[in-house]
Design a protein around this motif. Structure first.
Motif, PDB file in Angstrom:
ATOM      1  N   ARG A 177       0.846  -1.203   0.000  1.00 39.19           N
ATOM      2  CA  ARG A 177       0.000   0.000   0.000  1.00 39.19           C
ATOM      3  C   ARG A 177       0.876   1.247   0.000  1.00 39.19           C
ATOM      4  O   ARG A 177       1.976   1.233   0.546  1.00 39.19           O
ATOM      5  N   CYS A 178       0.348   2.339  -0.551  1.00 36.96           N
ATOM      6  CA  CYS A 178       1.053   3.623  -0.469  1.00 36.96           C
ATOM      7  C   CYS A 178       0.575   4.309   0.811  1.00 36.96           C
ATOM      8  O   CYS A 178      -0.588   4.691   0.925  1.00 36.96           O
ATOM      9  N   LEU A 179       1.478   4.440   1.781  1.00 40.93           N
ATOM     10  CA  LEU A 179       1.091   4.991   3.079  1.00 40.93           C
ATOM     11  C   LEU A 179       1.679   6.361   3.338  1.00 40.93           C
ATOM     12  O   LEU A 179       1.204   7.101   4.190  1.00 40.93           O
ATOM     13  N   PHE A 180       2.761   6.688   2.633  1.00 38.21           N
ATOM     14  CA  PHE A 180       3.551   7.863   2.958  1.00 38.21           C
ATOM     15  C   PHE A 180       3.979   8.550   1.666  1.00 38.21           C
ATOM     16  O   PHE A 180       4.442   7.905   0.741  1.00 38.21           O
ATOM     17  N   ARG A 181       3.821   9.878   1.612  1.00 36.75           N
ATOM     18  CA  ARG A 181       4.272  10.630   0.448  1.00 36.75           C
ATOM     19  C   ARG A 181       5.173  11.773   0.927  1.00 36.75           C
ATOM     20  O   ARG A 181       4.738  12.612   1.720  1.00 36.75           O
ATOM     21  N   ARG A 182       6.427  11.755   0.482  1.00 35.20           N
ATOM     22  CA  ARG A 182       7.347  12.857   0.854  1.00 35.20           C
ATOM     23  C   ARG A 182       6.997  14.102   0.059  1.00 35.20           C
ATOM     24  O   ARG A 182       6.960  14.055  -1.166  1.00 35.20           O
ATOM     25  N   THR A 183       6.767  15.207   0.749  1.00 37.05           N
ATOM     26  CA  THR A 183       6.460  16.468   0.061  1.00 37.05           C
ATOM     27  C   THR A 183       7.413  17.568   0.506  1.00 37.05           C
ATOM     28  O   THR A 183       7.407  18.660  -0.025  1.00 37.05           O
ATOM     29  N   GLY A 184       8.208  17.301   1.560  1.00 36.55           N
ATOM     30  CA  GLY A 184       8.927  18.372   2.249  1.00 36.55           C
ATOM     31  C   GLY A 184       7.983  19.028   3.237  1.00 36.55           C
ATOM     32  O   GLY A 184       6.749  18.940   3.103  1.00 36.55           O
ATOM     33  N   GLY A 185       8.573  19.659   4.254  1.00 39.21           N
ATOM     34  CA  GLY A 185       7.742  20.306   5.271  1.00 39.21           C
ATOM     35  C   GLY A 185       8.311  21.665   5.626  1.00 39.21           C
ATOM     36  O   GLY A 185       9.523  21.812   5.806  1.00 39.21           O
ATOM     37  N   LEU A 186       7.441  22.649   5.706  1.00 37.22           N
ATOM     38  CA  LEU A 186       7.851  24.009   6.065  1.00 37.22           C
ATOM     39  C   LEU A 186       7.360  24.325   7.468  1.00 37.22           C
ATOM     40  O   LEU A 186       6.155  24.252   7.735  1.00 37.22           O
ATOM     41  N   MET A 187       8.297  24.653   8.361  1.00 39.40           N
ATOM     42  CA  MET A 187       7.939  25.114   9.706  1.00 39.40           C
ATOM     43  C   MET A 187       8.341  26.584   9.761  1.00 39.40           C
ATOM     44  O   MET A 187       9.538  26.903   9.687  1.00 39.40           O
ATOM     45  N   ALA A 188       7.375  27.483   9.867  1.00 36.99           N
ATOM     46  CA  ALA A 188       7.704  28.909   9.732  1.00 36.99           C
ATOM     47  C   ALA A 188       6.904  29.731  10.730  1.00 36.99           C
ATOM     48  O   ALA A 188       5.895  29.275  11.287  1.00 36.99           O
ATOM     49  N   GLY A 189       7.371  30.980  10.937  1.00 39.59           N
ATOM     50  CA  GLY A 189       6.638  31.869  11.838  1.00 39.59           C
ATOM     51  C   GLY A 189       7.491  33.043  12.258  1.00 39.59           C
ATOM     52  O   GLY A 189       8.561  33.277  11.690  1.00 39.59           O
ATOM     53  N   TYR A 190       7.017  33.749  13.277  1.00 37.33           N
ATOM     54  CA  TYR A 190       7.737  34.955  13.717  1.00 37.33           C
ATOM     55  C   TYR A 190       9.025  34.566  14.456  1.00 37.33           C
ATOM     56  O   TYR A 190       9.135  33.456  15.000  1.00 37.33           O
ATOM     57  N   ALA A 191       9.982  35.495  14.461  1.00 39.52           N
ATOM     58  CA  ALA A 191      11.288  35.221  15.051  1.00 39.52           C
ATOM     59  C   ALA A 191      11.139  34.787  16.494  1.00 39.52           C
ATOM     60  O   ALA A 191      10.395  35.399  17.263  1.00 39.52           O
ATOM     61  N   GLY A 192      11.792  33.711  16.849  1.00 36.67           N
ATOM     62  CA  GLY A 192      11.800  33.249  18.236  1.00 36.67           C
ATOM     63  C   GLY A 192      10.613  32.389  18.611  1.00 36.67           C
ATOM     64  O   GLY A 192      10.527  31.926  19.751  1.00 36.67           O
TER      65      GLY A 192
ATOM     66  N   VAL B 225       2.955  32.248  -2.635  1.00 37.48           N
ATOM     67  CA  VAL B 225       1.540  32.319  -2.224  1.00 37.48           C
ATOM     68  C   VAL B 225       1.390  32.642  -0.738  1.00 37.48           C
ATOM     69  O   VAL B 225       0.296  32.980  -0.285  1.00 37.48           O
ATOM     70  N   MET B 226       2.487  32.519   0.014  1.00 32.91           N
ATOM     71  CA  MET B 226       2.402  32.803   1.451  1.00 32.91           C
ATOM     72  C   MET B 226       2.961  34.193   1.733  1.00 32.91           C
ATOM     73  O   MET B 226       3.956  34.588   1.143  1.00 32.91           O
ATOM     74  N   ARG B 227       2.326  34.909   2.656  1.00 35.27           N
ATOM     75  CA  ARG B 227       2.814  36.253   2.993  1.00 35.27           C
ATOM     76  C   ARG B 227       3.657  36.198   4.265  1.00 35.27           C
ATOM     77  O   ARG B 227       3.116  35.909   5.327  1.00 35.27           O
ATOM     78  N   PHE B 228       4.938  36.470   4.095  1.00 29.70           N
ATOM     79  CA  PHE B 228       5.832  36.529   5.256  1.00 29.70           C
ATOM     80  C   PHE B 228       6.490  37.895   5.269  1.00 29.70           C
ATOM     81  O   PHE B 228       6.697  38.494   4.208  1.00 29.70           O
ATOM     82  N   ASP B 229       6.875  38.389   6.447  1.00 31.31           N
ATOM     83  CA  ASP B 229       7.632  39.648   6.463  1.00 31.31           C
ATOM     84  C   ASP B 229       9.062  39.390   6.929  1.00 31.31           C
ATOM     85  O   ASP B 229       9.424  38.254   7.236  1.00 31.31           O
ATOM     86  N   ASP B 230       9.856  40.453   7.004  1.00 33.82           N
ATOM     87  CA  ASP B 230      11.285  40.270   7.266  1.00 33.82           C
ATOM     88  C   ASP B 230      11.567  39.685   8.642  1.00 33.82           C
ATOM     89  O   ASP B 230      12.629  39.102   8.867  1.00 33.82           O
ATOM     90  N   ALA B 231      10.637  39.846   9.555  1.00 31.71           N
ATOM     91  CA  ALA B 231      10.863  39.324  10.908  1.00 31.71           C
ATOM     92  C   ALA B 231      10.556  37.823  10.990  1.00 31.71           C
ATOM     93  O   ALA B 231      10.793  37.200  12.017  1.00 31.71           O
ATOM     94  N   ASP B 232      10.005  37.254   9.914  1.00 29.51           N
ATOM     95  CA  ASP B 232       9.678  35.824   9.938  1.00 29.51           C
ATOM     96  C   ASP B 232      10.896  34.991   9.534  1.00 29.51           C
ATOM     97  O   ASP B 232      11.847  35.502   8.928  1.00 29.51           O
ATOM     98  N   ALA B 233      10.828  33.710   9.860  1.00 27.05           N
ATOM     99  CA  ALA B 233      11.893  32.778   9.463  1.00 27.05           C
ATOM    100  C   ALA B 233      11.267  31.402   9.336  1.00 27.05           C
ATOM    101  O   ALA B 233      10.113  31.185   9.752  1.00 27.05           O
ATOM    102  N   GLY B 234      12.023  30.481   8.761  1.00 26.59           N
ATOM    103  CA  GLY B 234      11.455  29.148   8.602  1.00 26.59           C
ATOM    104  C   GLY B 234      12.524  28.097   8.396  1.00 26.59           C
ATOM    105  O   GLY B 234      13.705  28.401   8.198  1.00 26.59           O
ATOM    106  N   LEU B 235      12.069  26.881   8.450  1.00 26.24           N
ATOM    107  CA  LEU B 235      12.956  25.749   8.268  1.00 26.24           C
ATOM    108  C   LEU B 235      12.257  24.788   7.311  1.00 26.24           C
ATOM    109  O   LEU B 235      11.083  24.459   7.512  1.00 26.24           O
TER     110      LEU B 235
END
Ligand SMILES: Cc1cc2nc3c(=O)[nH]c(=O)nc-3n(C[C@H](O)[C@H](O)[C@H](O)COP(=O)(O)OP(=O)(O)OC[C@H]3O[C@@H](n4cnc5c(N)ncnc54)[C@H](O)[C@@H]3O)c2cc1C
Length: 379
Positions: free
Chosen positions: A82-97, A129-139
């Motif tokens: 069965r196909c159970l898992f699909r790799r898409t990459g993941g973005l964890m983002a938000g305001y600094a700190g 498509v996502m709105r981020f400002d300069d104080a944001d960061a992500g992984l």
């Protein structure tokens, strides 16, 4: 009375079906009892998709368990086809700190996980498509992706039954009792069963089956929504859009998925009402949809189209938000697993392995001290 089973598992949702699988694979005579149907939609393990990721903002202690889960999900895919898992990459983002960004970065550093660090400007360039400002960061984590929860549960049940386990559905457990000479007796409407070990994986109903234990569990109503893209529909395709967790100031954390065909599934993480799983309101009100759409209009407006569907799901939370896995403090033959909140699904196979270790060997080499049931003992 029938023969004694080696083990009985109460609840065949995500964790119980994994426990049944791992016990049966080790050649044990096991019985699983589930009050509803296979892969039903009344607990915590339904709704098309679950995020799997490695850079764990909740605590780096989870990372070794996730890495083992990746191996076991691959193994389950191979065994079942069965196909159970699909790799898409993941973005964890938000305001600094914020917890999501800082915690993910800490786990990635400590465990040397593959990831890319993105500044606010990088985020805008990579995800227009996502709105981020300069104080944001992500992984951005390349190995994150989507698990298909109903298929995962069915795959675990399939392997369990193929290895000799018996699984009974529509069978609610009314109670259990530790026997004086060792072992347990379990009572259902159909009668009684005895076993050498009992494993309780009752999800949102765990507290009622372990009332004597004084576990402080709260069941939280959480809604998943599927939105039609309002614009830029191609940007949300599975081949180019990652799963995401985004933390904005003064809002619950949001999470979401690429469009798997039925719309973009997005939800708030926490912030739901505390409920009783027997009486929870499964209707979703227009105001609940509007609250999420309003947030999306601020930072992901292309996803804030009409809502196609909203479904209620249940989180079972502990006071410190960590799982509860271990032996019952007063009954060595009883093992429990619960409090998986909104982030347990990715761990099913390793939890199944741990529960089989605890039931059959009395201990496990997996690091589970964070999850000890003893930490809630008030007396
Ligand atoms: C909206 C939402 C989003 C989530 N997103 C993610 C995510 O992206 N990534 C992630 O890793 N996790 C996620 N989770 C969390 C994850 O899905 C849960 O932590 C996990 O599914 C819990 O599994 P469980 O086995 O404890 O509960 P369940 O799968 O609900 O299983 C418990 C079972 O016990 C049965 N049962 C209860 N009482 C009895 C009884 N007396 N007799 C017989 N059977 C009984 C129930 O019917 C049920 O089938 C999410 C959860 C929700 C609700």
């Amino acid at each position: 009375m029938a023969d004694t089973w080696d083990a009985i598992v109460i609840g065949l949702g995500s964790m119980g079906s994994a426990a049944l699988q791992h016990l049966a694979q080790r050649g044990r005579r096991v019985l699983g009892l589930e009050r509803f149907s296979p892969a039903h939609a009344l607990g915590s393990s339904h709704g098309e998709s679950r995020i799997i990721r490695q850079a764990y903002f909740e605590d780096p202690a989870y990372v070794p368990l996730i890495l083992r889960s990746y191996e076991l999900w691959d193994d389950l895919e191979r065994r079942t086809g069965r196909c159970l898992f699909r790799r898409t990459g993941g973005l964890m983002a938000g305001y600094a700190g914020c917890e999501v960004v800082e915690g993910s970065a800490r786990s990635a550093r400590e465990h040397n996980l593959k990831h890319e660090w993105l500044s606010g400007a990088d985020l805008r360039r990579r995800f227009p498509v996502m709105r981020f400002d300069d104080a944001d960061a992500g992984l951005l984590e390349p190995d994150a992706g989507i698990l298909f929860p109903e298929d995962c549960v069915l795959a675990q049940l399939q392997i369990a039954v193929a290895a000799g386990a018996e699984a009974r559905f529509g069978m609610r457990v009314d109670g259990w009792q530790a026997l004086p000479g060792g072992g347990v007796r379990v009572t259902t409407a159909a009668g009684e069963e005895t076993a050498e070990r009992l494993i309780v994986c009752a999800g949102a109903w765990l507290g009622s089956l372990l009332a004597d234990l004084g576990l402080t569990l709260s069941v939280e109503r959480q809604v998943m929504h599927w939105f039609e893209p309002a614009s830029n529909a191609d940007a949300f395709h599975l081949d180019c859009f990652p799963v995401f967790i985004v933390q904005r100031q003064n809002e619950p954390i949001s999470y979401g998925f690429p469009n798997l065909g039925a719309g973009l599934k997005i939800g708030f993480h926490h912030g739901g009402a505390i409920v009783d799983p027997e009486t929870v309101d499964r209707q979703v009100q227009p105001a609940e949809i509007e609250a999420l759409q309003q947030s999306l209009r601020q930072w992901l407006p292309a996803a804030a189209g009409p809502c196609r569907r909203s479904v209620v799901c249940l989180y079972t939370n502990t006071p410190d938000d960590h799982f509860v896995i271990g032996r019952h403090p007063r009954h060595a033959d009883v093992i429990l697993a619960g409090g998986f909140s909104g982030h347990g699904f990715k761990f099913c196979p390793v939890v199944g392995e741990i529960l089989a270790d605890l039931a059959l060997a009395g201990g496990t080499t997996h690091p589970i001290s964070l999850f000890s049931p003893e930490r809630y003992q008030t007396v």
